[in-house]
Design an enzyme around this catalytic site. Structure first.
Site, mmCIF file in Angstrom:
data_model
loop_
_atom_site.group_PDB
_atom_site.id
_atom_site.type_symbol
_atom_site.label_atom_id
_atom_site.label_comp_id
_atom_site.label_asym_id
_atom_site.label_seq_id
_atom_site.Cartn_x
_atom_site.Cartn_y
_atom_site.Cartn_z
ATOM 1 N N ASP A 4 0.798 -1.323 0.082
ATOM 2 C CA ASP A 4 0.114 -0.100 -0.059
ATOM 3 C C ASP A 4 0.748 1.339 -0.176
ATOM 4 O O ASP A 4 0.402 2.298 0.065
ATOM 5 C CB ASP A 4 -0.750 -0.254 1.133
ATOM 6 C CG ASP A 4 -2.155 -0.614 1.067
ATOM 7 O OD1 ASP A 4 -2.594 -0.866 -0.067
ATOM 8 O OD2 ASP A 4 -2.879 -1.185 1.961
ATOM 9 N N CYS A 51 -4.941 9.684 -3.521
ATOM 10 C CA CYS A 51 -4.318 8.602 -2.492
ATOM 11 C C CYS A 51 -2.642 8.305 -2.969
ATOM 12 O O CYS A 51 -1.872 8.325 -2.123
ATOM 13 C CB CYS A 51 -4.959 7.355 -2.690
ATOM 14 S SG CYS A 51 -6.714 7.278 -2.092
ATOM 15 N N ARG A 78 0.221 -1.581 7.569
ATOM 16 C CA ARG A 78 0.658 -0.602 6.829
ATOM 17 C C ARG A 78 1.941 0.398 7.953
ATOM 18 O O ARG A 78 2.558 1.204 7.441
ATOM 19 C CB ARG A 78 -0.427 0.528 6.471
ATOM 20 C CG ARG A 78 -1.111 0.080 5.298
ATOM 21 C CD ARG A 78 -1.947 0.981 4.673
ATOM 22 N NE ARG A 78 -1.223 1.904 3.956
ATOM 23 C CZ ARG A 78 -1.623 3.187 3.526
ATOM 24 N NH1 ARG A 78 -2.854 3.505 3.314
ATOM 25 N NH2 ARG A 78 -0.730 3.673 2.471
ATOM 26 N N ARG A 88 -10.116 5.933 10.130
ATOM 27 C CA ARG A 88 -8.775 5.837 10.450
ATOM 28 C C ARG A 88 -8.044 6.772 11.267
ATOM 29 O O ARG A 88 -7.517 6.417 12.218
ATOM 30 C CB ARG A 88 -8.099 6.096 8.971
ATOM 31 C CG ARG A 88 -8.548 4.954 8.079
ATOM 32 C CD ARG A 88 -8.122 3.364 8.308
ATOM 33 N NE ARG A 88 -8.422 2.718 7.366
ATOM 34 C CZ ARG A 88 -7.864 1.909 6.424
ATOM 35 N NH1 ARG A 88 -6.657 2.986 6.081
ATOM 36 N NH2 ARG A 88 -8.247 1.181 5.239
ATOM 37 N N HIS A 114 -11.320 7.474 4.155
ATOM 38 C CA HIS A 114 -10.661 8.359 4.285
ATOM 39 C C HIS A 114 -11.206 9.742 3.755
ATOM 40 O O HIS A 114 -11.841 9.752 2.702
ATOM 41 C CB HIS A 114 -9.257 8.389 3.470
ATOM 42 C CG HIS A 114 -7.952 7.458 3.838
ATOM 43 N ND1 HIS A 114 -7.717 6.416 3.189
ATOM 44 C CD2 HIS A 114 -7.494 7.323 5.281
ATOM 45 C CE1 HIS A 114 -6.422 5.951 4.134
ATOM 46 N NE2 HIS A 114 -6.697 6.627 5.162
HETATM 47 N N1 ARG Z 1 -5.422 0.150 0.640
HETATM 48 C C1 ARG Z 1 -5.162 1.283 1.296
HETATM 49 C C2 ARG Z 1 -5.846 1.552 2.836
HETATM 50 O O1 ARG Z 1 -6.897 0.945 3.052
HETATM 51 C C3 ARG Z 1 -5.536 2.616 0.641
HETATM 52 C C4 ARG Z 1 -5.452 3.953 0.991
HETATM 53 C C5 ARG Z 1 -5.809 4.942 0.073
HETATM 54 N N2 ARG Z 1 -5.387 6.165 0.404
HETATM 55 C C6 ARG Z 1 -6.172 7.504 0.656
HETATM 56 N N3 ARG Z 1 -5.541 8.591 0.761
HETATM 57 N N4 ARG Z 1 -7.431 7.441 0.548
HETATM 58 O O2 ARG Z 1 -5.115 2.149 3.640
#
Ligand code: ARG
Length: 290
Positions: A86, A283, A111, A156, A185
């Site tokens: 990612d 992203c 991550r 998040r 996000h």
């Molecule tokens: N697979 C990543 C996650 O879920 C995707 C992140 C996407 N980033 C963003 N800025 N929306 O964390």
């Protein structure tokens, strides 16, 4: 038959854009998707049992990078690390403003090791790096409009991280709560079209926010563009703009029309492979303001 005058200058709403919309110089950080795949599931877009095509992701990402370069947007690169599929979603690598980088703290352990990779890059460039005190996923959840930072929470980044953000950067922080797991996000549900602010400077999907946040958005941005669910679910709002040119998912056709009507110039790119990880244009893009 009546004949009408055709104005000679391109009117707002044409593909040429409104001449009053000016492109601001931008510099961004990106990360090549060399190790991109979907091997875990931390958002509803990700299906680890479905195969991914890393070469296709690389081609699409390269197209995005070339689009930026063509538009005169400076692109810096951070080296991708094996085992961090990612890492291509550079927006989550931090929040950079006034020569200061607030480092990220990822919600999911998968991550977590991206944080030192990004913070190391910032430190090597002479930025003052601030350690995060709570969960925050960088520019994925923090977006600057004028002098105000809009900060997402709900999935998040922690609400407590918004207080740190305000302390570190000395700007007003407005918290917005996300309620739909597909738009986890802030940058999946809210787009900054003109970071200077002003008329039609943002776009968003109202139903991605709780009632109180919707009220805040309507108050602050009475003439914002709102998008359809169809455009939002191809991550159309996950776009990047220099104030005139908006690089946007090719599949978000309705949004592209609305952008043109608001005087912006839409530049469609296809990032469908990276959408399998739950990310799009924005992203893959971390703005460097220093
Ligand atoms: N697979 C990543 C996650 O879920 C995707 C992140 C996407 N980033 C963003 N800025 N929306 O964390």
């Amino acid at each position: 038959m009546t004949l009408v005058d055709i104005p000679s200058a391109a009117p707002a709403g044409s593909a040429a854009g409104d001449p009053a919309r000016l492109a601001a110089p931008k510099r961004v950080l990106m990360c090549r998707p060399e190790h991109f795949t979907v091997s875990y599931r931390i958002n509803p877009w990700m299906h680890p049992t479905q195969p991914t095509d890393t070469a296709r992701a690389l081609r699409q990402w390269t197209d995005l990078r070339e689009t930026y370069r063509r538009l005169g947007i400076d692109v810096e690169l951070v080296a991708p690390r094996p085992g961090l599929p990612d890492m291509v979603y550079a927006a989550n690598g931090g929040f950079v403003l006034d020569g200061v980088a607030l480092g990220p703290r990822f919600r999911h352990v998968e991550r977590a090791s991206e944080a030192p990779a990004y913070m190391g890059w910032f430190a090597e460039r002479g930025l003052r790096v601030v350690e995060p005190t709570s969960y925050n996923e960088g520019e994925g959840d923090y977006l600057l409009v004028g002098d105000t930072i809009f900060a997402g929470t709900g999935f998040r980044s922690d609400r407590a991280s918004h207080a740190q953000l305000g302390r570190v950067f000395g700007r007003e922080v407005v918290s917005l709560r996300l309620v739909d797991p597909r738009f986890y996000h802030l940058d999946t549900a809210f787009a900054v079209l003109d970071s200077a602010g002003g008329p039609r400077s943002v776009a968003y999907l109202p139903q991605a926010f709780d009632r109180a946040s919707r009220r805040i958005l309507a108050d602050r941005f009475p003439d914002a563009l709102t998008v359809s669910e169809a455009d939002a679910t191809v991550l159309g709002l996950n776009c990047f703009s220099d104030g005139r040119n908006v690089v946007v998912a090719a599949q978000a056709t309705g949004f592209a029309r609305d952008l043109a009507a608001a005087g912006y110039v839409a530049h469609p790119v296809d990032l469908s492979e990276l959408l399998r990880g739950g990310g799009g244009v924005k992203c893959c893009t971390l703005e460097l303001r220093w």
